[in-house]
Design an enzyme around this catalytic site. Structure first.
Site, PDB file in Angstrom:
ATOM      1  N   LYS A 161       0.836  -1.216   0.000  1.00  0.00           N
ATOM      2  CA  LYS A 161       0.000   0.000   0.000  1.00  0.00           C
ATOM      3  C   LYS A 161       0.865   1.257   0.000  1.00  0.00           C
ATOM      4  O   LYS A 161       0.505   2.249  -0.640  1.00  0.00           O
ATOM      5  CB  LYS A 161      -0.937   0.004   1.206  1.00  0.00           C
ATOM      6  CG  LYS A 161      -2.000  -1.078   1.067  1.00  0.00           C
ATOM      7  CD  LYS A 161      -3.124  -0.936   2.063  1.00  0.00           C
ATOM      8  CE  LYS A 161      -3.938  -2.205   2.043  1.00  0.00           C
ATOM      9  NZ  LYS A 161      -5.352  -2.036   2.187  1.00  0.00           N
ATOM     10  N   GLU A 192      -2.604   6.902   7.664  1.00  0.00           N
ATOM     11  CA  GLU A 192      -3.517   7.616   6.772  1.00  0.00           C
ATOM     12  C   GLU A 192      -4.419   8.491   7.628  1.00  0.00           C
ATOM     13  O   GLU A 192      -4.773   8.100   8.744  1.00  0.00           O
ATOM     14  CB  GLU A 192      -4.421   6.626   5.999  1.00  0.00           C
ATOM     15  CG  GLU A 192      -3.820   6.128   4.716  1.00  0.00           C
ATOM     16  CD  GLU A 192      -4.753   5.210   3.931  1.00  0.00           C
ATOM     17  OE1 GLU A 192      -5.987   5.237   4.139  1.00  0.00           O
ATOM     18  OE2 GLU A 192      -4.229   4.440   3.104  1.00  0.00           O
ATOM     19  N   HIS A 197     -15.392  -3.265   7.640  1.00  0.00           N
ATOM     20  CA  HIS A 197     -14.579  -3.023   6.439  1.00  0.00           C
ATOM     21  C   HIS A 197     -14.713  -4.095   5.369  1.00  0.00           C
ATOM     22  O   HIS A 197     -13.899  -4.180   4.460  1.00  0.00           O
ATOM     23  CB  HIS A 197     -13.096  -2.821   6.784  1.00  0.00           C
ATOM     24  CG  HIS A 197     -12.873  -1.738   7.786  1.00  0.00           C
ATOM     25  ND1 HIS A 197     -13.421  -0.480   7.651  1.00  0.00           N
ATOM     26  CD2 HIS A 197     -12.185  -1.725   8.951  1.00  0.00           C
ATOM     27  CE1 HIS A 197     -13.062   0.253   8.683  1.00  0.00           C
ATOM     28  NE2 HIS A 197     -12.328  -0.475   9.503  1.00  0.00           N
ATOM     29  N   ARG A 208      -6.957  -7.880  -9.883  1.00  0.00           N
ATOM     30  CA  ARG A 208      -7.639  -9.167 -10.125  1.00  0.00           C
ATOM     31  C   ARG A 208      -9.106  -8.893 -10.391  1.00  0.00           C
ATOM     32  O   ARG A 208      -9.563  -7.749 -10.299  1.00  0.00           O
ATOM     33  CB  ARG A 208      -7.508 -10.047  -8.885  1.00  0.00           C
ATOM     34  CG  ARG A 208      -8.074  -9.326  -7.656  1.00  0.00           C
ATOM     35  CD  ARG A 208      -8.105 -10.174  -6.423  1.00  0.00           C
ATOM     36  NE  ARG A 208      -8.304  -9.392  -5.229  1.00  0.00           N
ATOM     37  CZ  ARG A 208      -9.479  -8.953  -4.773  1.00  0.00           C
ATOM     38  NH1 ARG A 208     -10.596  -9.209  -5.446  1.00  0.00           N
ATOM     39  NH2 ARG A 208      -9.562  -8.253  -3.663  1.00  0.00           N
TER      40      ARG A 208
HETATM   41  P1  ADP Z   1      -8.188  -3.822   2.639  1.00  0.00           P
HETATM   42  O1  ADP Z   1      -7.059  -3.963   1.662  1.00  0.00           O
HETATM   43  O2  ADP Z   1      -7.951  -4.532   3.917  1.00  0.00           O
HETATM   44  O3  ADP Z   1      -9.544  -4.089   2.038  1.00  0.00           O
HETATM   45  P2  ADP Z   1      -8.588  -0.943   2.297  1.00  0.00           P
HETATM   46  O4  ADP Z   1      -7.448   0.018   2.344  1.00  0.00           O
HETATM   47  O5  ADP Z   1      -9.118  -1.278   0.945  1.00  0.00           O
HETATM   48  O6  ADP Z   1      -8.182  -2.266   3.077  1.00  0.00           O
HETATM   49  O7  ADP Z   1      -9.775  -0.411   3.198  1.00  0.00           O
HETATM   50  C1  ADP Z   1     -10.910  -1.195   3.489  1.00  0.00           C
HETATM   51  C2  ADP Z   1     -11.994  -0.329   4.105  1.00  0.00           C
HETATM   52  O8  ADP Z   1     -11.519   0.304   5.304  1.00  0.00           O
HETATM   53  C3  ADP Z   1     -12.471   0.809   3.221  1.00  0.00           C
HETATM   54  O9  ADP Z   1     -13.467   0.409   2.307  1.00  0.00           O
HETATM   55  C4  ADP Z   1     -13.008   1.760   4.270  1.00  0.00           C
HETATM   56  O10 ADP Z   1     -14.257   1.301   4.735  1.00  0.00           O
HETATM   57  C5  ADP Z   1     -12.037   1.616   5.423  1.00  0.00           C
HETATM   58  N1  ADP Z   1     -10.904   2.591   5.340  1.00  0.00           N
HETATM   59  C6  ADP Z   1      -9.704   2.368   4.801  1.00  0.00           C
HETATM   60  N2  ADP Z   1      -8.911   3.466   4.868  1.00  0.00           N
HETATM   61  C7  ADP Z   1      -9.643   4.425   5.470  1.00  0.00           C
HETATM   62  C8  ADP Z   1      -9.388   5.809   5.853  1.00  0.00           C
HETATM   63  N3  ADP Z   1      -8.221   6.392   5.611  1.00  0.00           N
HETATM   64  N4  ADP Z   1     -10.385   6.485   6.456  1.00  0.00           N
HETATM   65  C9  ADP Z   1     -11.576   5.901   6.733  1.00  0.00           C
HETATM   66  N5  ADP Z   1     -11.870   4.610   6.410  1.00  0.00           N
HETATM   67  C10 ADP Z   1     -10.932   3.871   5.797  1.00  0.00           C
END
Ligand code: ADP
Length: 497
Positions: A116, A200, A235, A292
């Site tokens: 990431k 973040e 999530h 993917r």
């Molecule tokens: P993963 O790879 O585990 O799926 P992501 O980075 O795609 O993780 O994030 C999954 C979910 O977590 C997002 O859809 C959102 O709901 C929440 N999320 C991730 N980053 C943030 C952020 N900076 N602020 C608020 N919610 C977040």
């Protein structure tokens, strides 16, 4: 044209790929574990090969066995599906070294987007907006506290190698930092064998909006519009839609341009998804790229008329994308519900057992992608996803009524399912009005799980009547709330009016 494709996966996605192979007259070769001897993918494939014990490490995650088998049976290509080996650069390299085509992106693209922090660096260089925060891992909590102060609390600590909604921790003030930092590192090491974490900004109440893209080996890039995936629990997505009722034409244009720039930045080919968080002002930020096919790809297929799996296969063979950007338009609305074997009222505990009854809905605008049939077993070994129910209708309101109608037609015995919970979510005022964000389910769980009479959809109420009343009133959400709860207005104000 490929003659034979080995499908290195199981469940509904293996079935989905087998179907595409059959329509293309390509021989489909399934692999199956001890737990899947009578699974649908094992039965439907033209050829099925036993690969090992039920534990994934012995079967679906046994790289050597899978590649050796692919060579022995003369497979020209391997499709990884999602999960398992679908984002594993080593696997891609070894498949290609064995002279077999990988139906997916290059190992290099996967690597560029796999971390990431590295992906965030790359996006920054290519002017794709990222969530404010660091683009490299945090070395210690003293450094972290300093950075968090600059960014402003609340912040989110995230594992660089994270996935599946795991390895994330929200921090609201400096004194929580040190212990949260250690805990997130430990969790990251355990789950992803990599303890790098970064910061973040925690975006308050955003929507999760993602763009489906597709690219070929000749440098052609297309987008297939956006998906709305904000209905999540912890999530993890539960209900997805296309298009998003929150995204207007102007935002869509900006979003799809950013998504294609992201794909170009890693020289991508194959189907892929760029995930964004979008705030209430429609500002959006890159979250990650999934290199993917995704679980929710059918909603994009429904509104575009494309077959993304066939497109993946064709691109892997070296063909150009089969359509121009202007050839596709958003047609109608699609909603996907993930049907899980789990007990919503018991902390969503997975439910295992034999499906003594399995009768799926049908009729206009209904697609069911299932990995099981009657008498199949939902085991403890894998994800408890039974099926995906995907609806299409000319507009969102009709798609909502259709989703409730179809969920009502489902009859499953032998395991506990989340079907009733899905109905409650879909018939709830925030969902019907489109007025929800990623925190909706977690925040409103008590109300959504409530059995008493003041809430929608207890057994005596007619879901269709409620929804049609809601839809008539949806321009004025407060009157919608009143309609459902009388004077007892329990729904929190939402941001997305
Ligand atoms: P993963 O790879 O585990 O799926 P992501 O980075 O795609 O993780 O994030 C999954 C979910 O977590 C997002 O859809 C959102 O709901 C929440 N999320 C991730 N980053 C943030 C952020 N900076 N602020 C608020 N919610 C977040």
């Amino acid at each position: 044209m490929f003659n034979k494709i080995l499908i290195a996966n199981r469940g509904e996605i293996a079935v989905r790929i087998i179907r595409a192979c059959k329509e293309l007259s390509i021989t489909s070769a399934a692999i199956y574990s001890e737990a899947d001897t009578t699974a649908l993918h094992t039965l439907l494939a033209d050829e099925a090969y036993f690969i090992g014990a039920a534990q994934s490490s012995e079967s679906y995650l046994n790289k050597e066995k899978i590649i050796k088998l692919a060579k022995e049976i003369g497979a020209d290509a391997i499709h990884p599906g999602y999960g398992f080996f679908s984002e594993n650069a080593d696997f891609i390299n070894e498949v290609e070294q064995a002279g077999i085509t990988y139906i997916g992106p290059s190992a290099k693209s996967v690597m560029m987007m796999g971390s990431k922090t590295a992906a965030r660096q790359l996006m920054k260089q290519h002017n794709v907006p990222i969530v404010p925060g660091t683009t490299s891992p945090i070395n210690n909590s003293i450094e972290g506290v300093k950075i968090a102060k600059e960014i402003g609390y609340p912040i989110l600590l995230k594992a660089s190698a994270g996935g599946g909604g795991k390895g994330m921790r929200k921090i609201s003030e400096a004194k929580e930092f040190a212990s949260a930092f250690e805990a997130t590192k430990r969790e990251a090491l355990k789950s992803f064998a990599n303890d790098e974490v970064y910061i973040e900004k925690y975006i308050e109440n955003p929507k999760h909006i993602e763009v489906q893209i597709i690219a070929d080996k000749h440098g052609n890039y297309r987008h297939v519009f956006e998906r709305e995936c904000s209905i999540q629990r912890r999530h993890q997505k539960i209900i997805e839609e296309a298009p998003s009722s929150f995204v207007d034409e102007e935002t869509r244009l900006k979003l799809t341009v950013a998504a294609i720039n992201a794909a170009k930045a890693c020289n991508y080919y194959n189907a892929g998804t760029i995930e964004f968080l979008m705030d209430k002002n429609k500002e959006f930020y890159f979250l990650e790229m999934n290199t993917r096919l995704q679980v929710e790809h059918p909603v994009s297929e429904y509104i575009s008329g494309l077959d993304l799996v066939k497109e993946q296969i064709s691109i892997a063979m070296g063909n150009k994308i089969s359509f121009e950007q202007n050839d596709i338009k958003i047609n109608g609305h699609s909603i996907e519900c993930r049907i899980y074997a789990e007990d919503a009222e018991n902390n969503f505990m997975p439910s295992t057992g034999i499906l003594t009854e399995y009768s799926a809905p049908s009729g206009p605008g209904v697609r069911v992608d299932a990995g099981f049939k009657r008498d199949s077993e939902i085991s403890i070994y894998y994800d408890p996803l039974i099926a995906k129910l995907i609806l299409w209708a000319p507009d969102r309101s009709t798609a909502i009524s259709r989703a409730l109608r179809a969920l009502d037609e489902y009859h499953i015995s032998g395991v506990i399912t989340n079907i009733h919970f899905l109905k409650k979510v879909i018939a709830s005022p925030p969902f019907v009005s489109g007025n929800f964000d990623i925190t909706y389910i977690d925040k409103q769980l008590d109300i959504l799980l409530k059995k008493s009479t003041d809430l929608i959809l207890n057994e005596e109420e007619d879901a269709a009547a409620i929804v049609s009343a809601l839809l008539k009133n949806q321009t004025k959400s407060s009157s919608v709330y009143k309609l459902i709860n009388g004077n007892n207005n329990r729904w929190e104000e939402q941001l997305y009016e």
